[in-house]
Design a protein around this motif. Sequence first.
Motif, PDB file in Angstrom:
ATOM      1  N   VAL A  84       0.859  -1.191   0.000  1.00  0.00           N
ATOM      2  CA  VAL A  84       0.000   0.000   0.000  1.00  0.00           C
ATOM      3  C   VAL A  84       0.891   1.234   0.000  1.00  0.00           C
ATOM      4  CG1 VAL A  84      -1.846   1.255   1.161  1.00  0.00           C
ATOM      5  CG2 VAL A  84      -1.772  -1.235   1.296  1.00  0.00           C
ATOM      6  N   PRO A  85       0.978   1.952  -1.115  1.00  0.00           N
ATOM      7  CA  PRO A  85       1.806   3.163  -1.157  1.00  0.00           C
ATOM      8  C   PRO A  85       1.334   4.204  -0.151  1.00  0.00           C
ATOM      9  CG  PRO A  85       1.186   2.467  -3.374  1.00  0.00           C
ATOM     10  CD  PRO A  85       0.388   1.629  -2.417  1.00  0.00           C
ATOM     11  N   GLN A  86       2.225   5.080   0.204  1.00  0.00           N
ATOM     12  CA  GLN A  86       1.918   6.113   1.201  1.00  0.00           C
ATOM     13  C   GLN A  86       0.860   7.079   0.664  1.00  0.00           C
ATOM     14  OE1 GLN A  86       5.387   8.189   2.461  1.00  0.00           O
ATOM     15  NE2 GLN A  86       4.431   9.069   4.291  1.00  0.00           N
ATOM     16  N   ASN A  87      -0.020   7.520   1.577  1.00  0.00           N
ATOM     17  CA  ASN A  87      -1.095   8.478   1.272  1.00  0.00           C
ATOM     18  C   ASN A  87      -2.137   7.930   0.297  1.00  0.00           C
ATOM     19  OD1 ASN A  87       0.169  10.453   2.910  1.00  0.00           O
ATOM     20  ND2 ASN A  87       1.432  11.138   1.185  1.00  0.00           N
ATOM     21  N   THR A  88      -2.293   6.610   0.276  1.00  0.00           N
ATOM     22  CA  THR A  88      -3.329   6.015  -0.567  1.00  0.00           C
ATOM     23  C   THR A  88      -4.688   6.146   0.124  1.00  0.00           C
ATOM     24  OG1 THR A  88      -1.761   4.398  -1.430  1.00  0.00           O
ATOM     25  CG2 THR A  88      -4.093   3.895  -1.714  1.00  0.00           C
ATOM     26  N   LEU A  99      -9.245   2.963  -1.937  1.00  0.00           N
ATOM     27  CA  LEU A  99      -8.414   2.364  -2.987  1.00  0.00           C
ATOM     28  C   LEU A  99      -7.434   1.322  -2.467  1.00  0.00           C
ATOM     29  CD1 LEU A  99      -7.524   5.484  -5.171  1.00  0.00           C
ATOM     30  CD2 LEU A  99      -9.255   3.752  -5.616  1.00  0.00           C
ATOM     31  N   MET A 100      -7.348   1.166  -1.140  1.00  0.00           N
ATOM     32  CA  MET A 100      -6.349   0.251  -0.570  1.00  0.00           C
ATOM     33  C   MET A 100      -6.505  -1.192  -1.049  1.00  0.00           C
ATOM     34  SD  MET A 100      -5.693   1.590   3.309  1.00  0.00           S
ATOM     35  CE  MET A 100      -4.878   3.157   3.601  1.00  0.00           C
ATOM     36  N   MET A 120      -5.131  -1.372  -4.539  1.00  0.00           N
ATOM     37  CA  MET A 120      -3.683  -1.199  -4.583  1.00  0.00           C
ATOM     38  C   MET A 120      -2.961  -2.463  -4.138  1.00  0.00           C
ATOM     39  SD  MET A 120      -3.235   1.663  -5.935  1.00  0.00           S
ATOM     40  CE  MET A 120      -1.457   1.607  -5.779  1.00  0.00           C
ATOM     41  N   GLU A 125      -0.399  -4.295  -6.601  1.00  0.00           N
ATOM     42  CA  GLU A 125       0.989  -4.510  -6.185  1.00  0.00           C
ATOM     43  C   GLU A 125       1.330  -5.992  -6.111  1.00  0.00           C
ATOM     44  OE1 GLU A 125       3.510  -2.435  -5.626  1.00  0.00           O
ATOM     45  OE2 GLU A 125       2.298  -0.728  -6.270  1.00  0.00           O
TER      46      GLU A 125
END
Length: 225
Positions: A131-135, A139-140, A143, A147
């Motif tokens: 989970v990229p930062q500030n997602t 949308l988690m 994501m 990924e």
Amino acid sequence: MMMNLFSIFDPTSKLFNLSLNWTSSFLGLIFLPQIFWYIMPRSSMILFNIMEKFHYELKSLLGNNNTKGSTLMFLSLFILIFFNNFLGLFPYIFTSTSHLSMSLTMAFPLWLSFMLFGWLKNTNHMFAHLVPQNTPSILMPFMVLIETVSNLIRAMTLSVRLTANMIAGHLLMTLLSSMGIYTPTPYIMILLIIQIILLMLESAVAIIQSYVFMVLSTLYYSEVN
């Protein structure tokens, strides 16, 4: 006689009923004795200078994850792929990197070792990387899925990228050379010039693809460490 266009990538060269195709992968060994000359030849000096530049570049890519000898593995990969790509441009030399059996053999063990190391040693980091930062929260789940798929297909994309680029240029050169029989005499010189330009482009592709394979492998290693 060439039965189909792709038969140029799987020639049948045999001696004592043993396939000689893959012996082309070891032709690069003939350059190694030059390292042990009393006075280093110019070709070895150029190679060592290139390796030194790449060594410092890989150290900067690895950052804090850099350990002693970690760049040697990726530099060895670069040399192996570069020699095989470049030797495949010479006539009657089998291009081993144009086969998935060669490129996947290099990419899959690397990817598997990186994944095992990451999930066994840095489990929390690997979960956080999904989970990229500030997602946004909504949308988690998507994501994580994206990924996960991206991590699973990395070995295939590494190998297919190398194989497809080597096949594409060789196919184009083969198609143009097969036209020489039917080309009128005044246009033969134009065809030769085009072939020389393509050969120069293929030489650049041979270097670029080995560099891309090395850099992507280094980035994948730095992500899991």
